[in-house]
Design a protein around this motif. Structure first.
Motif, PDB file in Angstrom:
ATOM      1  N   HIS A  30       0.895  -1.151   0.000  1.00  0.00           N
ATOM      2  CA  HIS A  30       0.000   0.000   0.000  1.00  0.00           C
ATOM      3  C   HIS A  30       0.937   1.205   0.000  1.00  0.00           C
ATOM      4  N   MET A  31       1.058   1.875  -1.156  1.00  0.00           N
ATOM      5  CA  MET A  31       2.046   2.936  -1.303  1.00  0.00           C
ATOM      6  C   MET A  31       1.396   4.198  -1.836  1.00  0.00           C
ATOM      7  N   GLY A  32       1.533   5.287  -1.082  1.00  0.00           N
ATOM      8  CA  GLY A  32       1.016   6.565  -1.550  1.00  0.00           C
ATOM      9  C   GLY A  32       0.165   7.258  -0.497  1.00  0.00           C
ATOM     10  N   TRP A  33      -0.626   8.213  -0.982  1.00  0.00           N
ATOM     11  CA  TRP A  33      -1.376   9.114  -0.089  1.00  0.00           C
ATOM     12  C   TRP A  33      -2.794   8.600   0.105  1.00  0.00           C
ATOM     13  N   ASN A  34      -3.105   8.218   1.339  1.00  0.00           N
ATOM     14  CA  ASN A  34      -4.455   7.740   1.620  1.00  0.00           C
ATOM     15  C   ASN A  34      -5.053   8.553   2.767  1.00  0.00           C
ATOM     16  N   GLN A  35      -6.384   8.482   2.851  1.00  0.00           N
ATOM     17  CA  GLN A  35      -7.089   9.286   3.844  1.00  0.00           C
ATOM     18  C   GLN A  35      -7.090   8.626   5.211  1.00  0.00           C
ATOM     19  N   VAL A  36      -6.971   9.454   6.224  1.00  0.00           N
ATOM     20  CA  VAL A  36      -6.916   8.983   7.599  1.00  0.00           C
ATOM     21  C   VAL A  36      -8.118   9.545   8.350  1.00  0.00           C
ATOM     22  N   HIS A  37      -8.948   8.636   8.818  1.00  0.00           N
ATOM     23  CA  HIS A  37     -10.145   9.030   9.560  1.00  0.00           C
ATOM     24  C   HIS A  37      -9.813   8.935  11.047  1.00  0.00           C
ATOM     25  N   HIS A  38      -9.729  10.085  11.705  1.00  0.00           N
ATOM     26  CA  HIS A  38      -9.180  10.064  13.063  1.00  0.00           C
ATOM     27  C   HIS A  38     -10.208  10.360  14.147  1.00  0.00           C
ATOM     28  N   ASN A  39      -9.838   9.981  15.352  1.00  0.00           N
ATOM     29  CA  ASN A  39     -10.701  10.262  16.512  1.00  0.00           C
ATOM     30  C   ASN A  39     -10.260  11.591  17.128  1.00  0.00           C
TER      31      ASN A  39
ATOM     32  N   HIS B 135      -7.942  13.420  19.583  1.00  0.00           N
ATOM     33  CA  HIS B 135      -6.711  13.215  20.339  1.00  0.00           C
ATOM     34  C   HIS B 135      -5.885  14.480  20.111  1.00  0.00           C
ATOM     35  N   PRO B 136      -5.133  14.911  21.119  1.00  0.00           N
ATOM     36  CA  PRO B 136      -4.361  16.160  20.954  1.00  0.00           C
ATOM     37  C   PRO B 136      -3.442  16.134  19.726  1.00  0.00           C
ATOM     38  N   LEU B 137      -2.970  14.962  19.302  1.00  0.00           N
ATOM     39  CA  LEU B 137      -2.064  14.919  18.151  1.00  0.00           C
ATOM     40  C   LEU B 137      -2.753  15.190  16.815  1.00  0.00           C
ATOM     41  N   TRP B 138      -4.082  15.166  16.814  1.00  0.00           N
ATOM     42  CA  TRP B 138      -4.809  15.472  15.570  1.00  0.00           C
ATOM     43  C   TRP B 138      -5.238  16.936  15.498  1.00  0.00           C
ATOM     44  N   GLU B 139      -4.824  17.728  16.457  1.00  0.00           N
ATOM     45  CA  GLU B 139      -5.227  19.134  16.474  1.00  0.00           C
ATOM     46  C   GLU B 139      -4.830  19.830  15.167  1.00  0.00           C
ATOM     47  N   ASP B 140      -5.767  20.615  14.619  1.00  0.00           N
ATOM     48  CA  ASP B 140      -5.549  21.371  13.361  1.00  0.00           C
ATOM     49  C   ASP B 140      -5.374  20.478  12.127  1.00  0.00           C
ATOM     50  N   ILE B 141      -5.685  19.195  12.252  1.00  0.00           N
ATOM     51  CA  ILE B 141      -5.590  18.308  11.087  1.00  0.00           C
ATOM     52  C   ILE B 141      -7.015  17.951  10.658  1.00  0.00           C
ATOM     53  N   ASP B 142      -7.362  18.306   9.435  1.00  0.00           N
ATOM     54  CA  ASP B 142      -8.716  18.060   8.939  1.00  0.00           C
ATOM     55  C   ASP B 142      -9.041  16.563   8.965  1.00  0.00           C
ATOM     56  N   GLN B 143     -10.320  16.301   9.242  1.00  0.00           N
ATOM     57  CA  GLN B 143     -10.778  14.915   9.170  1.00  0.00           C
ATOM     58  C   GLN B 143     -10.532  14.378   7.758  1.00  0.00           C
ATOM     59  N   ASP B 144     -10.081  13.133   7.648  1.00  0.00           N
ATOM     60  CA  ASP B 144      -9.833  12.469   6.359  1.00  0.00           C
ATOM     61  C   ASP B 144      -8.696  13.113   5.544  1.00  0.00           C
ATOM     62  N   SER B 145      -7.784  13.770   6.221  1.00  0.00           N
ATOM     63  CA  SER B 145      -6.593  14.284   5.527  1.00  0.00           C
ATOM     64  C   SER B 145      -5.795  13.108   4.968  1.00  0.00           C
ATOM     65  N   ARG B 146      -5.015  13.403   3.911  1.00  0.00           N
ATOM     66  CA  ARG B 146      -4.177  12.344   3.325  1.00  0.00           C
ATOM     67  C   ARG B 146      -2.769  12.360   3.912  1.00  0.00           C
TER      68      ARG B 146
ATOM     69  N   GLN C 209       3.861  15.975   4.052  1.00  0.00           N
ATOM     70  CA  GLN C 209       3.719  17.402   3.824  1.00  0.00           C
ATOM     71  C   GLN C 209       3.003  18.103   4.982  1.00  0.00           C
ATOM     72  N   ARG C 210       2.035  18.955   4.694  1.00  0.00           N
ATOM     73  CA  ARG C 210       1.457  19.829   5.719  1.00  0.00           C
ATOM     74  C   ARG C 210       0.820  19.038   6.869  1.00  0.00           C
ATOM     75  N   ALA C 211       0.008  18.040   6.517  1.00  0.00           N
ATOM     76  CA  ALA C 211      -0.695  17.278   7.562  1.00  0.00           C
ATOM     77  C   ALA C 211       0.314  16.583   8.477  1.00  0.00           C
ATOM     78  N   GLY C 212       1.358  16.027   7.862  1.00  0.00           N
ATOM     79  CA  GLY C 212       2.370  15.326   8.650  1.00  0.00           C
ATOM     80  C   GLY C 212       3.152  16.269   9.538  1.00  0.00           C
ATOM     81  N   LEU C 213       3.479  17.438   8.998  1.00  0.00           N
ATOM     82  CA  LEU C 213       4.224  18.425   9.789  1.00  0.00           C
ATOM     83  C   LEU C 213       3.393  18.912  10.964  1.00  0.00           C
ATOM     84  N   THR C 214       2.073  19.049  10.735  1.00  0.00           N
ATOM     85  CA  THR C 214       1.191  19.483  11.830  1.00  0.00           C
ATOM     86  C   THR C 214       1.190  18.439  12.948  1.00  0.00           C
ATOM     87  N   LEU C 215       1.138  17.173  12.564  1.00  0.00           N
ATOM     88  CA  LEU C 215       1.157  16.118  13.572  1.00  0.00           C
ATOM     89  C   LEU C 215       2.471  16.156  14.363  1.00  0.00           C
TER      90      LEU C 215
END
Lengths: 259, 213
Positions: free
Chosen positions: B127-136, B138-149, B196-202
């Motif tokens: 499984h290689m590439g950008w997939n969507q993450v559906h999160h609960n 948690h403080p580590l998901w702050e400022d990260i849009d639901q279903d970000s890739r 990229q952005r989502a990962g850096l935010t985490l």
């Protein structure tokens, strides 16, 4: 929800400079790989591929510094190909910040190198690059056989491209970068029959390369070629299209992309 | 100035993780270290990993850094990435069955062969590439849009025995655990340093995390 198809701009680097005429209007230095990488990242590139076309061995170290600099500020996957012949070459590139290395000629001359590389560093970072040319068609003109060529498409090897792709995956390739030598540089679109044949023959992702001249070509690579990713150089370098435009176009054709 | 230690047990490229953390947390000192005292003295710890689990576990045992990772996991905010996440479970199907650290009850499984792709044909593994993450929540998901890739590259995924530990899920033929969280521990299957952005935010969120949920 599903996995996005990837768009990968490819940069040819010679002695630490991007060549093949990169023409961004508002870029200070059109040959600086770091600046160009930054631009593609901002436009939404899913990965970057650097192809080191440096002829002299002494200048190879330059590529390591390029990768280090890019990896220090662009946080998407980076692949480096060109001149990867020994495990030490792979280690050097990975340590510099590359995520994957492309192995081309060295795989043809020594397939065991691919196995050793995958064993040591993991299949996820081993991309086998295949340069294929059509050598046979049936009575209706439908292509039926492609062979591997080396030395920029000049030297035939007699090896069947589809069988070779399957063998390379068996040896540990985590991804196949497939370039049609018939289409490369033509702007007539990917060799879709070749791309589909390879994609159906292997379980790992296939990157289509060679021949992109417009945005429909990118979409066709995915829709008809069944590619998992599409690679292009000149349409992005000459700023004919931005990566953002390419993604919008693919999305409009129903392809899942990262927007 | 707080410190983040990245555990260096000889597997893979840690430069990217260090650079990404430095990029988002200017007030943090980032150390790539194989020295137990240094790792255990840090405020936060990153436990990375790439490649096969067999070689990973061998190196963790040979260097003694598996024990250090467990000690860190008991004491401070810790982020585990990719094979670093998988190593937390009890065992993996990879390399003919590999016992892992056993900090989290559950197994690491391979994606099934021949999963049908939505557009026809079969899904590729890895499984290689950008997939969507559906999160609960948690403080580590702050400022990260639901279903970000986020960027993934893996053939195996974790299945914690306690489904309540799952902090995010991703669809790839099956719905699998893309992140898990337990107290001061947070683990992700994707590569935040390449997302990229989502990962850096985490990573930014992690650099400020106090280890509370």
């Amino acid at each position: 929800m599903s996995l996005a198809k990837r768009i990968i701009p490819c940069l040819d680097v010679d002695g630490g400079r991007v060549v093949k005429g990169v023409q961004f209007v508002d870029i200070r230095d059109a040959g600086d790989p770091v600046e160009i990488a930054r631009r593609y990242d901002q436009e939404g590139a899913d990965e970057l591929t650097f192809l080191d076309i440096t002829a002299s061995h002494e200048q190879r170290e330059t590529m390591v510094h390029v990768v280090e600099q890019v990896a220090g500020e662009v946080f998407i996957p980076l692949t480096v190909g060109g001149g990867i012949r020994e495990l030490a070459d792979i280690r050097r590139m990975l340590n510099a910040g590359a995520d994957k290395v492309g192995i081309n000629t060295a795989a043809v001359f020594n397939p065991e190198f691919v196995r050793a590389a995958a064993d040591r560093f993991g299949a996820q970072c081993i991309v086998v690059a295949i340069d294929a040319k059509q050598v046979e068609a049936d009575a209706d003109g439908k292509p039926v056989r492609w062979e591997i060529f080396t030395h920029g498409g000049r030297k035939p090897t007699g090896i069947d491209a589809i069988e070779w792709a399957a063998k390379m995956v068996d040896y540990g390739a985590g991804e196949i970068l497939l370039t049609s030598m018939d289409r490369d540089g033509t702007k007539n679109g990917f060799d879709l029959a070749l791309t589909r044949a390879v994609s159906e023959a292997v379980d790992v992702p296939v990157i289509a390369s060679g021949g992109v001249g417009n945005l429909d070509h990118l979409a066709e690579g995915v829709l008809e070629g069944e590619a998992d990713a599409v690679l292009a150089a000149s349409i992005f370098h000459f700023a004919e299209y931005t990566i953002a435009e390419a993604k919008q176009h693919m999305a409009a054709r129903g392809i899942e992309v990262r927007l | 100035m707080s410190t983040i230690a990245i555990i260096d047990y000889g597997m893979g490229n840690l430069h990217s993780i260090a650079k990404a953390v430095e990029h988002v947390a200017a007030d943090t000192r980032v150390l790539i270290s194989s020295v137990p005292e240094q790792i255990l003295a840090a405020d936060r710890v990153v436990f990375p990993g790439v490649g096969g689990i067999g070689h990973t576990m061998e190196e963790l045992q040979r260097t003694g850094l598996g024990e250090v990772a467990l000690e860190a996991a008991a004491a401070k905010p810790m982020l585990c990435i990719c094979v670093g996440m998988q190593a937390l479970l009890e065992r993996s199907e990879e390399n003919d069955g590999t016992p892992c650290l056993g900090l989290i009850a559950g197994e690491v499984k391979r994606f099934p062969e021949g999963m049908p792709a939505p557009e026809g044909g079969k899904l590729k593994v890895p499984h290689m590439g950008w997939n969507q993450v559906h999160h609960n929540d948690h403080p580590l998901w702050e400022d990260i849009d639901q279903d970000s890739r986020f960027y993934f590259v893996h053939s195996y995924y974790v299945e914690p025995a306690d489904p309540a530990l799952q902090a995010a899920s991703t669809d790839y033929g099956i719905k699998f655990c893309a992140a898990l969280a337990r107290e001061n521990l947070f683990a992700v299957q994707f590569h935040p340093e390449k997302s990229q952005r989502a990962g850096l935010t985490l990573l930014r969120n992690f650099s400020r995390w106090d280890g509370q949920c």
